[in-house]
Design a protein around this motif. Structure first.
Motif, PDB file in Angstrom:
ATOM      1  N   UNK A  29      82.303  43.862  10.701  1.00  0.00           N
ATOM      2  CA  UNK A  29      81.654  43.493   9.441  1.00  0.00           C
ATOM      3  C   UNK A  29      81.063  44.734   8.796  1.00  0.00           C
ATOM      4  N   UNK A  30      80.880  44.696   7.487  1.00  0.00           N
ATOM      5  CA  UNK A  30      80.245  45.841   6.850  1.00  0.00           C
ATOM      6  C   UNK A  30      78.787  45.947   7.296  1.00  0.00           C
ATOM      7  N   UNK A  31      78.191  44.823   7.711  1.00  0.00           N
ATOM      8  CA  UNK A  31      76.821  44.856   8.211  1.00  0.00           C
ATOM      9  C   UNK A  31      76.705  45.734   9.452  1.00  0.00           C
ATOM     10  N   UNK A  32      77.759  45.771  10.279  1.00  0.00           N
ATOM     11  CA  UNK A  32      77.729  46.585  11.492  1.00  0.00           C
ATOM     12  C   UNK A  32      77.506  48.047  11.156  1.00  0.00           C
ATOM     13  N   UNK A  33      78.188  48.535  10.143  1.00  0.00           N
ATOM     14  CA  UNK A  33      78.073  49.935   9.746  1.00  0.00           C
ATOM     15  C   UNK A  33      76.837  50.149   8.873  1.00  0.00           C
ATOM     16  N   UNK A  34      76.607  49.262   7.925  1.00  0.00           N
ATOM     17  CA  UNK A  34      75.474  49.439   7.014  1.00  0.00           C
ATOM     18  C   UNK A  34      74.126  49.303   7.703  1.00  0.00           C
ATOM     19  N   UNK A  35      74.076  48.666   8.863  1.00  0.00           N
ATOM     20  CA  UNK A  35      72.837  48.622   9.631  1.00  0.00           C
ATOM     21  C   UNK A  35      72.398  50.050   9.971  1.00  0.00           C
ATOM     22  N   UNK A  52      70.051  43.438   4.755  1.00  0.00           N
ATOM     23  CA  UNK A  52      71.296  42.898   5.316  1.00  0.00           C
ATOM     24  C   UNK A  52      71.018  41.508   5.894  1.00  0.00           C
ATOM     25  N   UNK A  53      70.907  40.488   5.046  1.00  0.00           N
ATOM     26  CA  UNK A  53      70.489  39.173   5.521  1.00  0.00           C
ATOM     27  C   UNK A  53      71.447  38.507   6.510  1.00  0.00           C
ATOM     28  N   UNK A  54      72.684  38.928   6.564  1.00  0.00           N
ATOM     29  CA  UNK A  54      73.649  38.315   7.492  1.00  0.00           C
ATOM     30  C   UNK A  54      73.854  39.119   8.763  1.00  0.00           C
ATOM     31  N   UNK A  55      73.069  40.149   8.979  1.00  0.00           N
ATOM     32  CA  UNK A  55      73.338  41.054  10.096  1.00  0.00           C
ATOM     33  C   UNK A  55      73.223  40.385  11.457  1.00  0.00           C
ATOM     34  N   UNK A  56      72.432  39.347  11.590  1.00  0.00           N
ATOM     35  CA  UNK A  56      72.312  38.673  12.888  1.00  0.00           C
ATOM     36  C   UNK A  56      73.450  37.699  13.156  1.00  0.00           C
ATOM     37  N   UNK A  57      74.369  37.581  12.219  1.00  0.00           N
ATOM     38  CA  UNK A  57      75.545  36.728  12.412  1.00  0.00           C
ATOM     39  C   UNK A  57      76.647  37.452  13.186  1.00  0.00           C
ATOM     40  N   UNK A  58      76.430  38.737  13.491  1.00  0.00           N
ATOM     41  CA  UNK A  58      77.473  39.543  14.118  1.00  0.00           C
ATOM     42  C   UNK A  58      76.964  40.144  15.415  1.00  0.00           C
ATOM     43  N   UNK A  59      77.843  40.217  16.405  1.00  0.00           N
ATOM     44  CA  UNK A  59      77.444  40.721  17.724  1.00  0.00           C
ATOM     45  C   UNK A  59      77.388  42.245  17.780  1.00  0.00           C
ATOM     46  N   UNK A  60      78.097  42.927  16.880  1.00  0.00           N
ATOM     47  CA  UNK A  60      78.118  44.391  16.884  1.00  0.00           C
ATOM     48  C   UNK A  60      77.365  44.924  15.680  1.00  0.00           C
ATOM     49  N   UNK A  61      76.297  45.659  15.946  1.00  0.00           N
ATOM     50  CA  UNK A  61      75.550  46.363  14.909  1.00  0.00           C
ATOM     51  C   UNK A  61      75.343  47.786  15.392  1.00  0.00           C
ATOM     52  N   UNK A  62      75.772  48.750  14.602  1.00  0.00           N
ATOM     53  CA  UNK A  62      75.590  50.136  14.977  1.00  0.00           C
ATOM     54  C   UNK A  62      74.170  50.577  14.677  1.00  0.00           C
ATOM     55  N   UNK A  63      73.687  51.480  15.511  1.00  0.00           N
ATOM     56  CA  UNK A  63      72.398  52.115  15.314  1.00  0.00           C
ATOM     57  C   UNK A  63      72.644  53.495  14.721  1.00  0.00           C
TER      58      UNK A  63
END
Length: 80
Positions: A29-35, A52-63
């Motif tokens: 998801x774009x949220x993974x990168x934009x996080x 990023x209101x949908x960021x918790x809908x995805x298992x992969x979020x980059x730091x």
């Protein structure tokens, strides 16, 4: 550069990720990168859900440390 996500083994229209005419379904998801980008820009952790209101809908979020290198790690810590 750094490749994130899964690079398609098949780039033809027969690929499972292809939707035709050279368009591919992303594996992240774009949220993974934009996080990570939002962190790098200095958005406080408490505000990331607003950005990023949908960021918790995805298992992969980059730091930020997953995507960015700095000559001084303290610079990154000051921005986050």
């Amino acid at each position: 550069g750094k490749m994130v996500g899964r690079y398609p083994e098949n780039l033809t229209d027969a690929s499972e990720l292809s939707v035709g005419r050279g368009r591919m379904i992303p594996t992240l998801s774009f949220e993974a990168v934009y996080n990570a980008i939002a962190q790098w820009l200095g958005i406080p952790e408490s505000q990331l859900d607003n950005v990023l209101p949908n960021r918790h809908s995805f298992s992969t979020l980059f730091q930020v440390s997953d995507l960015f290198r700095t000559s001084n790690e303290q610079d990154v810590k000051q921005r986050t």
